[in-house]
Design an enzyme around this catalytic site. Structure first.
Site, PDB file in Angstrom:
ATOM      1  N   CYS A 113       0.961  -1.207   0.183  1.00 26.19           N
ATOM      2  CA  CYS A 113      -0.020   0.079  -0.088  1.00 26.19           C
ATOM      3  C   CYS A 113       0.795   1.285   0.059  1.00 26.19           C
ATOM      4  O   CYS A 113       1.380   1.622  -0.981  1.00 26.19           O
ATOM      5  CB  CYS A 113      -0.978  -0.042   0.977  1.00 26.19           C
ATOM      6  SG  CYS A 113      -2.276   1.097   0.851  1.00 26.19           S
ATOM      7  N   HIS A 207      -3.429  -5.133   0.646  1.00 26.61           N
ATOM      8  CA  HIS A 207      -3.134  -5.321   1.786  1.00 26.61           C
ATOM      9  C   HIS A 207      -2.992  -6.724   2.172  1.00 26.61           C
ATOM     10  O   HIS A 207      -3.967  -7.573   2.615  1.00 26.61           O
ATOM     11  CB  HIS A 207      -3.911  -4.839   3.089  1.00 26.61           C
ATOM     12  CG  HIS A 207      -3.758  -3.341   3.336  1.00 26.61           C
ATOM     13  ND1 HIS A 207      -2.599  -2.852   4.024  1.00 26.61           N
ATOM     14  CD2 HIS A 207      -4.150  -2.376   2.769  1.00 26.61           C
ATOM     15  CE1 HIS A 207      -2.627  -1.799   4.022  1.00 26.61           C
ATOM     16  NE2 HIS A 207      -3.395  -1.309   3.128  1.00 26.61           N
ATOM     17  N   GLU A 209      -1.639  -8.734   3.951  1.00 35.34           N
ATOM     18  CA  GLU A 209      -1.648  -9.346   5.589  1.00 35.34           C
ATOM     19  C   GLU A 209      -3.088  -9.558   6.033  1.00 35.34           C
ATOM     20  O   GLU A 209      -3.281 -10.083   7.035  1.00 35.34           O
ATOM     21  CB  GLU A 209      -1.010  -8.429   6.577  1.00 35.34           C
ATOM     22  CG  GLU A 209      -1.376  -7.092   6.846  1.00 35.34           C
ATOM     23  CD  GLU A 209      -1.639  -5.879   5.738  1.00 35.34           C
ATOM     24  OE1 GLU A 209      -1.966  -4.789   5.890  1.00 35.34           O
ATOM     25  OE2 GLU A 209      -1.038  -6.230   4.633  1.00 35.34           O
TER      26      GLU A 209
END
Length: 231
Positions: A113, A207, A209
């Site tokens: 990002c 993202h 994660e």
């Protein structure tokens, strides 16, 4: 074989926990967990003097530049848009120095990002300061599909269109030196950038994660392991 050591940059912010309300180096737990799930060891890299970047990178097998605040527009020669968030100057200076050091040392690098945007800025690119449709609501991670560009490193990792977790209101405008776009959203927004081989340098606008797809981080860990073995 020992696991590669992967540094992850952090926020620097005021935080409260227990009885304390103090400045803190912060990193959402999803970031180190992503590295761990991908097979690496995670090390937090809070902001430091940019002069320490090369020495820091020298201890690592790979670098992840995490998400966070908008990059200060002065870094790419622009005036701030009213919708651009407040600057995080200490992070900007530190992370730009880390990116420069990682590129010079040839260690694998993943920008997430803000990290992708900062990679683009580090290589002379610019950003669109406000973009509608890529944030579901304040504080809510949304999803949308991205499509890989055939023949790129990202496409080798994720060859099919994929739904990704997303939360951003800025994006790449002019690509930095030698960078290529390796994935796009349906509206044409650049969603991944990379340097051509042999460098392992990749930025993703989403993202990872916050999702379950480990292919990108496993690619990073594999590249880091290969570099550690050669060293």
């Amino acid at each position: 074989m020992s696991k590669p050591l992967i540094g992850v940059t952090t926020y620097l912010d005021q935080a409260r926990w227990g009885v304390w309300d103090l400045p803190a180096a912060l990193l959402p737990a999803a970031y180190p967990r992503l590295i761990q799930r991908g097979g690496g060891l995670a090390a937090m890299l809070p902001p430091d003097d940019p002069s320490a970047a090369a020495q820091t990178v020298d201890r690592l097998d790979a670098l992840v530049v995490a998400g966070g605040a908008d990059v200060e527009p002065v870094r790419y020669g622009a005036e701030p848009d009213p919708r651009t968030g407040p600057p995080a100057r200490e992070r900007d200076g530190w992370e730009l120095a880390l990116i420069d050091a990682a590129l010079a040392a040839g260690i694998p690098l993943l920008g997430i990002c803000r990290g992708m945007q900062l990679l683009n800025v580090a290589l002379g690119g610019t950003l669109v300061q406000h973009l509608d449709g890529h944030t579901e609501a304040v504080g809510v991670i949304g999803r949308h599909p991205v499509s890989p560009v055939p023949g790129t490193r990202y496409a080798a990792l994720v060859p099919e269109p994929a739904s990704v977790p997303t939360y951003h209101h800025q994006c790449v405008d002019i690509l930095g030196k030698n960078l290529i776009a390796s994935a796009h959203a349906g509206d044409g927004t650049v969603e991944a950038i990379e340097l051509p081989s042999p460098a392992w340098v990749l930025g993703v606008q989403w993202h990872p994660e916050m999702g379950e797809d480990l292919r990108v981080v496993r690619g990073l860990v594999a590249a880091a392991s290969g570099r550690a073995a050669r060293a």
